[in-house]
Scaffold this motif. Structure first.
Motif, PDB file in Angstrom:
ATOM      1  N   LEU A 167      -8.669  -4.757  -8.441  1.00  0.00           N
ATOM      2  CA  LEU A 167      -7.413  -5.308  -7.955  1.00  0.00           C
ATOM      3  C   LEU A 167      -6.864  -4.500  -6.786  1.00  0.00           C
ATOM      4  CD1 LEU A 167      -5.659  -5.878 -11.423  1.00  0.00           C
ATOM      5  CD2 LEU A 167      -7.094  -7.482 -10.137  1.00  0.00           C
ATOM      6  N   VAL A 168      -6.077  -5.149  -5.946  1.00  0.00           N
ATOM      7  CA  VAL A 168      -5.472  -4.481  -4.807  1.00  0.00           C
ATOM      8  C   VAL A 168      -4.339  -3.562  -5.246  1.00  0.00           C
ATOM      9  CG1 VAL A 168      -3.767  -6.293  -4.333  1.00  0.00           C
ATOM     10  CG2 VAL A 168      -4.619  -4.865  -2.455  1.00  0.00           C
ATOM     11  N   ALA A 169      -3.791  -3.787  -6.424  1.00  0.00           N
ATOM     12  CA  ALA A 169      -2.710  -2.970  -6.971  1.00  0.00           C
ATOM     13  C   ALA A 169      -2.817  -3.008  -8.485  1.00  0.00           C
ATOM     14  CB  ALA A 169      -1.346  -3.489  -6.519  1.00  0.00           C
TER      15      ALA A 169
ATOM     16  N   GLY B 159       8.889  -4.722   2.318  1.00  0.00           N
ATOM     17  CA  GLY B 159       8.805  -4.618   3.772  1.00  0.00           C
ATOM     18  C   GLY B 159       9.930  -3.774   4.338  1.00  0.00           C
ATOM     19  N   ALA B 160      11.135  -3.941   3.796  1.00  0.00           N
ATOM     20  CA  ALA B 160      12.263  -3.129   4.242  1.00  0.00           C
ATOM     21  C   ALA B 160      12.027  -1.650   3.938  1.00  0.00           C
ATOM     22  CB  ALA B 160      13.548  -3.610   3.569  1.00  0.00           C
ATOM     23  N   LEU B 161      11.426  -1.380   2.785  1.00  0.00           N
ATOM     24  CA  LEU B 161      11.133   0.009   2.435  1.00  0.00           C
ATOM     25  C   LEU B 161      10.084   0.593   3.368  1.00  0.00           C
ATOM     26  CD1 LEU B 161      11.600   2.380   0.502  1.00  0.00           C
ATOM     27  CD2 LEU B 161       9.816   1.423  -0.981  1.00  0.00           C
TER      28      LEU B 161
ATOM     29  N   GLY C 270      -1.010   6.236  -0.728  1.00  0.00           N
ATOM     30  CA  GLY C 270      -0.360   7.036  -1.760  1.00  0.00           C
ATOM     31  C   GLY C 270       1.130   7.160  -1.595  1.00  0.00           C
ATOM     32  N   SER C 271       1.679   6.716  -0.473  1.00  0.00           N
ATOM     33  CA  SER C 271       3.135   6.773  -0.332  1.00  0.00           C
ATOM     34  C   SER C 271       3.775   5.717  -1.225  1.00  0.00           C
ATOM     35  CB  SER C 271       3.542   6.535   1.125  1.00  0.00           C
ATOM     36  OG  SER C 271       3.347   5.173   1.493  1.00  0.00           O
ATOM     37  N   VAL C 272       5.019   5.952  -1.616  1.00  0.00           N
ATOM     38  CA  VAL C 272       5.727   4.990  -2.462  1.00  0.00           C
ATOM     39  C   VAL C 272       5.830   3.643  -1.754  1.00  0.00           C
ATOM     40  CG1 VAL C 272       7.902   4.457  -3.626  1.00  0.00           C
ATOM     41  CG2 VAL C 272       7.041   6.800  -3.628  1.00  0.00           C
ATOM     42  N   ALA C 273       6.115   3.663  -0.456  1.00  0.00           N
ATOM     43  CA  ALA C 273       6.264   2.406   0.282  1.00  0.00           C
ATOM     44  C   ALA C 273       4.949   1.640   0.325  1.00  0.00           C
ATOM     45  CB  ALA C 273       6.762   2.699   1.694  1.00  0.00           C
ATOM     46  N   GLU C 274       3.852   2.360   0.583  1.00  0.00           N
ATOM     47  CA  GLU C 274       2.540   1.694   0.641  1.00  0.00           C
ATOM     48  C   GLU C 274       2.185   1.077  -0.713  1.00  0.00           C
ATOM     49  OE1 GLU C 274      -1.864   1.883  -0.175  1.00  0.00           O
ATOM     50  OE2 GLU C 274      -0.321   3.236  -0.922  1.00  0.00           O
ATOM     51  N   ARG C 275       2.386   1.821  -1.777  1.00  0.00           N
ATOM     52  CA  ARG C 275       2.075   1.311  -3.123  1.00  0.00           C
ATOM     53  C   ARG C 275       2.969   0.117  -3.461  1.00  0.00           C
ATOM     54  NH1 ARG C 275       4.653   3.183  -7.626  1.00  0.00           N
ATOM     55  NH2 ARG C 275       5.069   5.175  -6.602  1.00  0.00           N
ATOM     56  N   THR C 276       4.241   0.209  -3.143  1.00  0.00           N
ATOM     57  CA  THR C 276       5.166  -0.881  -3.457  1.00  0.00           C
ATOM     58  C   THR C 276       4.806  -2.146  -2.696  1.00  0.00           C
ATOM     59  OG1 THR C 276       6.935   0.734  -3.895  1.00  0.00           O
ATOM     60  CG2 THR C 276       7.601  -1.553  -3.516  1.00  0.00           C
ATOM     61  N   ALA C 277       4.378  -1.998  -1.447  1.00  0.00           N
ATOM     62  CA  ALA C 277       3.981  -3.174  -0.665  1.00  0.00           C
ATOM     63  C   ALA C 277       2.765  -3.858  -1.284  1.00  0.00           C
ATOM     64  CB  ALA C 277       3.687  -2.766   0.779  1.00  0.00           C
TER      65      ALA C 277
ATOM     66  N   GLU D  52       1.911  -3.709  -4.451  1.00  0.00           N
ATOM     67  CA  GLU D  52       2.352  -4.308  -5.714  1.00  0.00           C
ATOM     68  C   GLU D  52       3.113  -5.604  -5.481  1.00  0.00           C
ATOM     69  OE1 GLU D  52       2.624  -0.177  -8.326  1.00  0.00           O
ATOM     70  OE2 GLU D  52       4.454  -1.032  -7.489  1.00  0.00           O
ATOM     71  N   ALA D  53       3.904  -5.654  -4.421  1.00  0.00           N
ATOM     72  CA  ALA D  53       4.609  -6.896  -4.089  1.00  0.00           C
ATOM     73  C   ALA D  53       3.623  -7.998  -3.730  1.00  0.00           C
ATOM     74  CB  ALA D  53       5.594  -6.646  -2.946  1.00  0.00           C
ATOM     75  N   LEU D  54       2.554  -7.638  -3.018  1.00  0.00           N
ATOM     76  CA  LEU D  54       1.498  -8.609  -2.720  1.00  0.00           C
ATOM     77  C   LEU D  54       0.890  -9.143  -4.012  1.00  0.00           C
ATOM     78  CD1 LEU D  54      -0.556  -9.963  -0.758  1.00  0.00           C
ATOM     79  CD2 LEU D  54      -1.878  -7.841  -0.884  1.00  0.00           C
ATOM     80  N   PHE D  55       0.598  -8.253  -4.929  1.00  0.00           N
ATOM     81  CA  PHE D  55       0.035  -8.649  -6.224  1.00  0.00           C
ATOM     82  C   PHE D  55       0.951  -9.649  -6.931  1.00  0.00           C
ATOM     83  CE2 PHE D  55       0.007  -7.872 -10.830  1.00  0.00           C
ATOM     84  CZ  PHE D  55      -1.332  -8.050 -11.149  1.00  0.00           C
ATOM     85  N   LEU D  56       2.258  -9.400  -6.902  1.00  0.00           N
ATOM     86  CA  LEU D  56       3.192 -10.256  -7.631  1.00  0.00           C
ATOM     87  C   LEU D  56       3.440 -11.594  -6.953  1.00  0.00           C
ATOM     88  CD1 LEU D  56       5.767  -7.614  -8.922  1.00  0.00           C
ATOM     89  CD2 LEU D  56       3.983  -8.792 -10.215  1.00  0.00           C
TER      90      LEU D  56
END
Length: 327
Positions: A181-183, A279-281, A293-300, A302-306
């Motif tokens: 998975l991507v996330a 995206g804002a983050l 490994g940055s929080v922003a990269e991981r969150t982006a 995870e948002a794609l996954f969702l």
């Protein structure tokens, strides 16, 4: 007594979030994270009090999902699946010992449900053979493999869907294929393959007409929306006060108020908001956001996954319109 939401917020801040980058990098969710949720009583969040559960209502359940997802989506994702089994076993009322084990987190469970109802895939099927139930077929998305004791498998039996408990153990008739998975790779999501897999008939915990299962599907979409709102919550806390705070409240209120016919669009709104918030983050973080490994990269990611997790045709159509791809 501390509320379950406050407990979840504290565990997310103290246990889940500090380790989330390493969990994402390694693709391994420490069992100790789930132990912490169990020790806090959160595996029995919706279970009845007589079985050791907390008897939480839907609003509390949704808020806990948000808090855990804000800390670590992979942990929240694995933990959330368990409650579908708690609810089904509680409704059956036939195994109080198992229900108590589930509520206390001594027995941990996952679900393999959609393959019985999807119109675009061959369903998992079940037939009776003397005193056994025999299962055949594949479920493409089963979360938490290696962290579970039981799976609740939905299988077609003519015009009905049978709900069957299966030990989460590989063998000659039960195989798994890891999904890349991507996330949330740490969610240990696999494809489940059953070939003449036998379980005792006592493992049947319910049977529902297929038409009723499909008709009731939208009502179950609410909590998956809280995973997306958890990402938005993470972003708002990292960004500080912004218009996203009001957007989060509005999306949450819409999910809470939506009836079955409105839930797909409300779910799409939550997923699209997570995509925008991530995206804002990224923009606020700057060039550091493109470092793995940055929080922003991981969150982006995870948002794609969702954007696609737990999707339905109506959700997909709404997202296409929201993201400018309808036509």
């Amino acid at each position: 007594m501390t509320s379950p939401v406050a407990v979840a917020r504290g565990l997310a801040a103290a246990v889940l979030a500090p380790a989330a980058a390493e969990v994402d990098r390694s693709g391994v969710l420490p069992r100790g994270h789930l132990d912490a949720l169990a020790d806090a009583g959160l595996y029995g969040l919706i279970g009845p009090a007589h079985a050791g559960g907390l008897g939480a209502d839907l609003g509390t359940f949704a808020a806990v999902v948000e808090e855990l997802a804000a800390g670590d989506l992979a942990a929240a994702f694995v933990w959330l699946q368990h409650h579908g089994v708690v609810g089904r076993v509680a409704a059956a009322g036939s195994d109080p010992g198992l229900l108590a084990g589930l509520c206390r987190g001594r027995v941990r469970a996952g679900i393999a449900l959609q393959a019985a109802t999807r119109p675009d895939a061959a369903p998992v099927t079940v037939r009776r053979d003397v005193s056994d139930l025999v299962l055949d077929g594949a479920a493409p998305w089963v979360t938490g493999w290696g962290l579970l004791d039981l799976l609740l498998v939905a299988a077609r039996d003519g015009d009905d869907v049978a709900f069957v408990l299966v030990d989460a153990v590989e063998g000659p008739t039960l195989a798994v294929l890891p999904q890349s998975l991507v996330a949330v790779q740490a969610s240990a999501t696999v494809e489940l393959r059953l070939t003449g897999h036998r379980v005792p008939s006592a493992r049947l915990v319910g049977r529902t007409p297929l038409a009723a299962v499909r008709a009731g599907d939208a009502a179950g979409l609410r909590l998956n929306g809280s995973l997306a709102l958890g990402l938005v919550l993470r972003c708002t806390r990292l960004l500080g006060p912004s218009p996203l705070d009001d957007d989060l409240g509005a999306a949450r209120a819409r999910l809470d108020a939506a009836g079955p016919g409105e839930l797909p669009d409300a779910r799409a709104e939550a997923a699209a908001l997570a995509h925008r918030a991530s995206g804002a983050l990224v923009v606020a973080t700057g060039s550091a956001a493109v470092r793995a490994g940055s929080v922003a990269e991981r969150t982006a990611r995870e948002a794609l996954f969702l954007l696609v997790f737990g999707s339905r045709p109506a959700i997909r159509a709404s997202l296409r319109a929201r993201l400018g791809a309808a036509g």
